[in-house]
Scaffold this motif. Structure first.
Motif, PDB file in Angstrom:
ATOM      1  N   TYR A 293       0.841  -1.209   0.000  1.00  0.00           N
ATOM      2  CA  TYR A 293       0.000   0.000   0.000  1.00  0.00           C
ATOM      3  C   TYR A 293       0.871   1.252   0.000  1.00  0.00           C
ATOM      4  N   VAL A 294       1.862   1.275   0.875  1.00  0.00           N
ATOM      5  CA  VAL A 294       2.763   2.427   0.938  1.00  0.00           C
ATOM      6  C   VAL A 294       3.561   2.562  -0.349  1.00  0.00           C
ATOM      7  N   GLU A 295       4.006   1.452  -0.884  1.00  0.00           N
ATOM      8  CA  GLU A 295       4.765   1.510  -2.141  1.00  0.00           C
ATOM      9  C   GLU A 295       3.927   2.129  -3.257  1.00  0.00           C
ATOM     10  N   ASP A 296       2.668   1.747  -3.328  1.00  0.00           N
ATOM     11  CA  ASP A 296       1.777   2.317  -4.350  1.00  0.00           C
ATOM     12  C   ASP A 296       1.553   3.808  -4.125  1.00  0.00           C
ATOM     13  N   LEU A 297       1.335   4.197  -2.869  1.00  0.00           N
ATOM     14  CA  LEU A 297       1.067   5.609  -2.575  1.00  0.00           C
ATOM     15  C   LEU A 297       2.285   6.477  -2.850  1.00  0.00           C
TER      16      LEU A 297
END
Length: 203
Positions: free
Chosen positions: A188-192
């Protein structure tokens, strides 16, 4: 129409409203405060933010502090950007829940861990507080990981304000290895953080 003015310093909570403004494509004026020169403690700035912190937003006759409040205000002012469900929508309650969860439940243990592992000078750090904070953070990580099991974002298939607030805190945690046991949150953080608007908000 006068542009809103965001008072900003990098690597602070001010990145949240800046990220949101960039996501929405809203034109704004950025006022950078130099921490080394203590511009945040100047009398003129203290008239805007009485605690001498960031962010602060001045939008016409509206002056706001608190990153969550600023983000909520901006999303409500620009409904065309789709960053907040309208009042009465079925997911409005969850939107409000995750907004408050980000600042009231997720952020306190995360910030205490950051303070006692990397921000405070070594002589002020407490391993006991760090360990307790990390354990408390794991509880929030479990809740968020479950919430994101079947969706890209907290409200489904679109980014909204809670993702900005939650994602900004988790991105700091990720840099310290706090998400090593939570692959869904790490993804999730990587995508954001790969989003162009997020990158523009960091400098």
């Amino acid at each position: 129409m006068t542009k809103p003015t965001l008072y900003f310093a990098p690597r602070t909570r001010a990145t949240r409203p800046r990220w949101l403004l960039e996501e929405m494509g809203v034109s704004y004026e950025l006022k950078r405060l130099d921490w080394g020169r203590r511009e945040h403690k100047d009398e003129a700035y203290l008239a805007i933010h009485p605690h001498g912190a960031v962010p602060a937003l001045v939008d016409g006759d509206v002056t706001l502090i608190e990153s969550g409040a600023i983000c909520a205000y901006l999303a409500e002012k620009h409904p065309e950007a789709g960053m907040a469900p309208p009042v009465g929508a079925s997911d409005r309650g969850r939107y409000l829940q995750w907004m408050f969860y980000a600042t009231a439940t997720l952020e306190p243990p995360g910030m205490r861990y950051l303070l006692h592992t990397s921000i405070f000078p070594p002589e002020r750090r407490s391993p006991q507080i760090a360990a307790q904070s990390l354990a408390e953070f794991q509880g929030t990580a479990r809740v968020l990981s479950k919430a994101l099991e079947t969706s890209s974002f907290l409200l489904g298939d679109r980014l909204t304000v809670p993702d900005v607030l939650v994602g900004s805190m988790l991105s700091y945690g990720s840099s310290l290895g706090m998400l090593s046991s939570w692959p869904r949150l790490a993804a999730y953080v990587e995508d954001l953080t790969a989003r162009p608007a997020f990158k523009r908000a960091q400098d």
